[in-house]
Design a protein around this motif. Structure first.
Motif, PDB file in Angstrom:
ATOM      1  N   ARG A 122       0.840  -1.213   0.000  1.00 24.43           N
ATOM      2  CA  ARG A 122       0.000   0.000   0.000  1.00 24.43           C
ATOM      3  C   ARG A 122       0.869   1.255   0.000  1.00 24.43           C
ATOM      4  O   ARG A 122       1.132   1.847   1.049  1.00 24.43           O
ATOM      5  CB  ARG A 122      -0.949  -0.044   1.184  1.00 24.43           C
ATOM      6  CG  ARG A 122      -1.943  -1.163   1.058  1.00 24.43           C
ATOM      7  CD  ARG A 122      -2.811  -1.403   2.250  1.00 24.43           C
ATOM      8  NE  ARG A 122      -2.967  -0.264   3.146  1.00 24.43           N
ATOM      9  CZ  ARG A 122      -3.575  -0.316   4.306  1.00 24.43           C
ATOM     10  NH1 ARG A 122      -4.104  -1.448   4.729  1.00 24.43           N
ATOM     11  NH2 ARG A 122      -3.664   0.751   5.067  1.00 24.43           N
TER      12      ARG A 122
ATOM     13  N   ARG B  20      -1.427   6.812  -3.176  1.00 23.32           N
ATOM     14  CA  ARG B  20      -2.305   7.745  -2.471  1.00 23.32           C
ATOM     15  C   ARG B  20      -3.785   7.404  -2.661  1.00 23.32           C
ATOM     16  O   ARG B  20      -4.217   7.102  -3.770  1.00 23.32           O
ATOM     17  CB  ARG B  20      -2.077   9.156  -2.974  1.00 23.32           C
ATOM     18  CG  ARG B  20      -0.721   9.721  -2.642  1.00 23.32           C
ATOM     19  CD  ARG B  20      -0.585  11.143  -3.221  1.00 23.32           C
ATOM     20  NE  ARG B  20       0.791  11.536  -3.313  1.00 23.32           N
ATOM     21  CZ  ARG B  20       1.553  11.385  -4.404  1.00 23.32           C
ATOM     22  NH1 ARG B  20       1.055  10.869  -5.497  1.00 23.32           N
ATOM     23  NH2 ARG B  20       2.802  11.776  -4.399  1.00 23.32           N
ATOM     24  N   ASP B  21      -4.539   7.524  -1.573  1.00 22.86           N
ATOM     25  CA  ASP B  21      -5.989   7.402  -1.667  1.00 22.86           C
ATOM     26  C   ASP B  21      -6.573   8.809  -1.873  1.00 22.86           C
ATOM     27  O   ASP B  21      -5.823   9.784  -2.060  1.00 22.86           O
ATOM     28  CB  ASP B  21      -6.576   6.707  -0.431  1.00 22.86           C
ATOM     29  CG  ASP B  21      -6.363   7.465   0.871  1.00 22.86           C
ATOM     30  OD1 ASP B  21      -5.986   8.670   0.842  1.00 22.86           O
ATOM     31  OD2 ASP B  21      -6.578   6.864   1.938  1.00 22.86           O
TER      32      ASP B  21
ATOM     33  N   ALA C 179      -7.736  10.845   0.143  1.00 24.15           N
ATOM     34  CA  ALA C 179      -7.302  11.772   1.189  1.00 24.15           C
ATOM     35  C   ALA C 179      -5.808  12.091   1.101  1.00 24.15           C
ATOM     36  O   ALA C 179      -5.278  12.824   1.932  1.00 24.15           O
ATOM     37  CB  ALA C 179      -7.631  11.190   2.563  1.00 24.15           C
ATOM     38  N   GLY C 180      -5.114  11.519   0.116  1.00 24.89           N
ATOM     39  CA  GLY C 180      -3.688  11.771  -0.052  1.00 24.89           C
ATOM     40  C   GLY C 180      -2.788  10.895   0.789  1.00 24.89           C
ATOM     41  O   GLY C 180      -1.580  11.092   0.814  1.00 24.89           O
ATOM     42  N   LYS C 181      -3.350   9.906   1.474  1.00 23.30           N
ATOM     43  CA  LYS C 181      -2.548   9.002   2.308  1.00 23.30           C
ATOM     44  C   LYS C 181      -2.128   7.781   1.499  1.00 23.30           C
ATOM     45  O   LYS C 181      -2.877   7.301   0.648  1.00 23.30           O
ATOM     46  CB  LYS C 181      -3.345   8.563   3.532  1.00 23.30           C
ATOM     47  CG  LYS C 181      -3.655   9.702   4.462  1.00 23.30           C
ATOM     48  CD  LYS C 181      -4.291   9.219   5.725  1.00 23.30           C
ATOM     49  CE  LYS C 181      -4.555  10.431   6.606  1.00 23.30           C
ATOM     50  NZ  LYS C 181      -4.882  10.061   7.938  1.00 23.30           N
ATOM     51  N   MET C 182      -0.945   7.252   1.808  1.00 26.07           N
ATOM     52  CA  MET C 182      -0.497   6.020   1.159  1.00 26.07           C
ATOM     53  C   MET C 182      -1.306   4.875   1.733  1.00 26.07           C
ATOM     54  O   MET C 182      -0.983   4.336   2.789  1.00 26.07           O
ATOM     55  CB  MET C 182       1.010   5.797   1.351  1.00 26.07           C
ATOM     56  CG  MET C 182       1.852   6.713   0.520  1.00 26.07           C
ATOM     57  SD  MET C 182       3.562   6.187   0.283  1.00 26.07           S
ATOM     58  CE  MET C 182       4.186   6.130   1.926  1.00 26.07           C
ATOM     59  N   ASN C 183      -2.364   4.523   1.026  1.00 22.81           N
ATOM     60  CA  ASN C 183      -3.306   3.540   1.535  1.00 22.81           C
ATOM     61  C   ASN C 183      -3.770   2.559   0.464  1.00 22.81           C
ATOM     62  O   ASN C 183      -4.522   1.641   0.762  1.00 22.81           O
ATOM     63  CB  ASN C 183      -4.510   4.264   2.151  1.00 22.81           C
ATOM     64  CG  ASN C 183      -5.291   3.394   3.093  1.00 22.81           C
ATOM     65  OD1 ASN C 183      -4.730   2.516   3.747  1.00 22.81           O
ATOM     66  ND2 ASN C 183      -6.583   3.607   3.155  1.00 22.81           N
TER      67      ASN C 183
END
Length: 147
Positions: free
Chosen positions: A53, A56-57, A59-63
């Motif tokens: 993972r 970026r999702d 929301a900008g998080k590495m997810n």
């Protein structure tokens, strides 16, 4: 097996000035088979990278993983990932798999990633290659099945 995974917006590999493989948004994966590795390590590494993972999702998080983004992969053999520099300034590469095993496992890794639904292109095993990439982030991750 060892891999250096780079999140990219684009990447390509050339041999003698000709492009032999490329990808759009996704991963550039430099791969090295080590002595004692088998198809099981190639499959384990492919599955790990497929689920890693680092995208970026909303929301900008590495997810998100490659499997979530539909991204592509460019897989390039790189025996120098086996470098041992403990004995001085000239690296030794004796921990790398022999060329015949290395090529077989490199191909098996790429095929294992394809079997997971990833669009995969490759470099040319054993060739002098020029690798061009735009690292996204930058995000670069080191993986080793022995660790």
């Amino acid at each position: 097996m060892r891999a250096l995974v780079q999140r990219v917006t684009q990447a390509r590999v050339e041999v003698a000035g000709e492009t032999v493989g490329s990808c759009g948004p996704g991963l550039l994966i430099l791969v090295c088979a080590m002595q004692g590795d088998s198809e099981a390590e190639a499959e384990t590494l492919a599955a790990k990278i497929h689920r890693l993972r680092i995208f970026r999702d909303a929301a900008g998080k590495m997810n998100l993983a490659l499997k979530d983004t539909g991204g592509e992969a460019l897989v390039v053999s790189q025996f120098t990932l086996a470098a041992d520099t403990r004995g001085g300034n000239r690296p030794g590469f004796s921990a790398a798999a022999a060329p015949e095993s290395g090529e077989r496992l490199y191909s098996h890794f790429a095929q294992s990633l394809r079997a997971l639904g990833v669009a995969v292109e490759t470099g040319q095993f054993g060739a002098e290659m020029a690798v061009h990439l735009v690292n996204d982030g930058p995000v670069t991750i080191w993986l080793d099945t022995a660790a």
